[in-house]
Design a protein around this motif. Structure first.
Motif, mmCIF file in Angstrom:
data_model
loop_
_atom_site.group_PDB
_atom_site.id
_atom_site.type_symbol
_atom_site.label_atom_id
_atom_site.label_comp_id
_atom_site.label_asym_id
_atom_site.label_seq_id
_atom_site.Cartn_x
_atom_site.Cartn_y
_atom_site.Cartn_z
ATOM 1 N N ASN A 34 0.825 -1.197 0.000
ATOM 2 C CA ASN A 34 0.000 0.000 0.000
ATOM 3 C C ASN A 34 0.871 1.264 0.000
ATOM 4 O O ASN A 34 0.622 2.195 -0.764
ATOM 5 C CB ASN A 34 -0.933 -0.014 1.211
ATOM 6 C CG ASN A 34 -2.002 1.042 1.133
ATOM 7 O OD1 ASN A 34 -2.418 1.439 0.057
ATOM 8 N ND2 ASN A 34 -2.437 1.509 2.293
ATOM 9 N N ARG A 35 1.897 1.297 0.829
ATOM 10 C CA ARG A 35 2.789 2.458 0.868
ATOM 11 C C ARG A 35 3.584 2.599 -0.430
ATOM 12 O O ARG A 35 3.810 3.715 -0.910
ATOM 13 C CB ARG A 35 3.712 2.386 2.084
ATOM 14 C CG ARG A 35 2.967 2.681 3.395
ATOM 15 C CD ARG A 35 3.894 2.764 4.584
ATOM 16 N NE ARG A 35 4.586 1.513 4.879
ATOM 17 C CZ ARG A 35 4.075 0.490 5.562
ATOM 18 N NH1 ARG A 35 2.828 0.556 6.002
ATOM 19 N NH2 ARG A 35 4.770 -0.585 5.797
ATOM 20 N N ALA B 92 2.571 1.611 -3.383
ATOM 21 C CA ALA B 92 1.619 2.082 -4.401
ATOM 22 C C ALA B 92 1.359 3.578 -4.243
ATOM 23 O O ALA B 92 1.288 4.314 -5.237
ATOM 24 C CB ALA B 92 0.308 1.306 -4.299
ATOM 25 N N GLN B 93 1.251 4.034 -3.007
ATOM 26 C CA GLN B 93 1.024 5.456 -2.756
ATOM 27 C C GLN B 93 2.219 6.285 -3.229
ATOM 28 O O GLN B 93 2.055 7.309 -3.895
ATOM 29 C CB GLN B 93 0.774 5.696 -1.278
ATOM 30 C CG GLN B 93 0.484 7.133 -0.934
ATOM 31 C CD GLN B 93 0.207 7.328 0.547
ATOM 32 O OE1 GLN B 93 0.513 6.467 1.360
ATOM 33 N NE2 GLN B 93 -0.359 8.459 0.890
ATOM 34 N N THR B 94 3.419 5.828 -2.926
ATOM 35 C CA THR B 94 4.618 6.531 -3.363
ATOM 36 C C THR B 94 4.700 6.560 -4.884
ATOM 37 O O THR B 94 4.982 7.602 -5.486
ATOM 38 C CB THR B 94 5.879 5.864 -2.766
ATOM 39 O OG1 THR B 94 5.785 5.895 -1.347
ATOM 40 C CG2 THR B 94 7.147 6.569 -3.217
ATOM 41 N N ARG C 72 2.270 6.350 -7.005
ATOM 42 C CA ARG C 72 1.214 7.221 -7.521
ATOM 43 C C ARG C 72 1.619 8.701 -7.412
ATOM 44 O O ARG C 72 1.407 9.484 -8.341
ATOM 45 C CB ARG C 72 -0.087 6.955 -6.766
ATOM 46 C CG ARG C 72 -1.289 7.654 -7.306
ATOM 47 C CD ARG C 72 -2.589 7.210 -6.622
ATOM 48 N NE ARG C 72 -2.534 7.266 -5.175
ATOM 49 C CZ ARG C 72 -2.494 6.191 -4.373
ATOM 50 N NH1 ARG C 72 -2.516 4.984 -4.886
ATOM 51 N NH2 ARG C 72 -2.454 6.322 -3.070
ATOM 52 N N GLN C 73 2.240 9.072 -6.298
ATOM 53 C CA GLN C 73 2.670 10.463 -6.123
ATOM 54 C C GLN C 73 3.764 10.834 -7.122
ATOM 55 O O GLN C 73 3.738 11.912 -7.710
ATOM 56 C CB GLN C 73 3.166 10.683 -4.694
ATOM 57 C CG GLN C 73 2.047 10.651 -3.676
ATOM 58 C CD GLN C 73 2.565 10.587 -2.243
ATOM 59 O OE1 GLN C 73 3.687 10.161 -1.987
ATOM 60 N NE2 GLN C 73 1.732 11.004 -1.306
ATOM 61 N N ASP D 228 0.015 10.170 -15.131
ATOM 62 C CA ASP D 228 -1.397 9.921 -14.868
ATOM 63 C C ASP D 228 -2.225 10.887 -15.722
ATOM 64 O O ASP D 228 -1.698 11.873 -16.238
ATOM 65 C CB ASP D 228 -1.723 10.047 -13.375
ATOM 66 C CG ASP D 228 -1.600 11.473 -12.856
ATOM 67 O OD1 ASP D 228 -0.749 12.222 -13.375
ATOM 68 O OD2 ASP D 228 -2.360 11.835 -11.946
#
Length: 130
Positions: free
Chosen positions: A91-92, A94-96, A98-99, A107
């Motif tokens: 999860n972390r 994926a968040q990184t 995405r940012q 994106d």
């Protein structure tokens, strides 16, 4: 800071000294990170927004995207069992990813901000415009 500037990112512009050729894939990459590198770096170079200073960010993005895929592959191989600790790591990561993707124009929203080709590119009049 002005109220009008909150949450508004500046547009990404082509770099003054963009990379013209893809650097080699870092040797320490996993196979998943390597695949991500080969997928995104040619696109970023074609857009002329990638320079040497951005390479650490690109490497981090590829590593995080690769880690997400690696954990998912391992989860599926284990019969779909969710390991709570690995889920948190995934999860972390994926968040990184995405940012970083947003800062690199990977994106849809950031691509629209950049104004890359493929956002319509058609010069014919829009029948929906009044």
């Amino acid at each position: 800071m002005s109220v009008h500037l909150r949450g508004i990112k500046p547009p990404v512009q082509p770099d003054t000294e963009p990379l013209l050729k893809a650097p080699p894939v870092p040797a320490y990459f996993s196979s998943y990170a390597r695949a991500e590198w080969k997928r995104i770096v040619p696109t970023l170079i074609a857009r002329r927004i990638l320079c040497k200073a951005d390479m650490a960010q690109v490497e981090t993005f590829c590593c995080m995207a690769g880690l997400v895929r690696q954990i998912e592959t391992e989860r599926q191989a284990a019969g779909g069992v969710v390991d709570v600790k690995l889920f948190g790591v995934q999860n972390r990561a994926a968040q990184t990813a995405r940012q970083i993707a947003a800062t690199l124009g990977l994106d849809p929203v950031s691509r629209a901000r950049i104004g890359t080709p493929g956002n319509g590119g058609d010069d014919s009049p829009n029948p929906l415009d009044f």
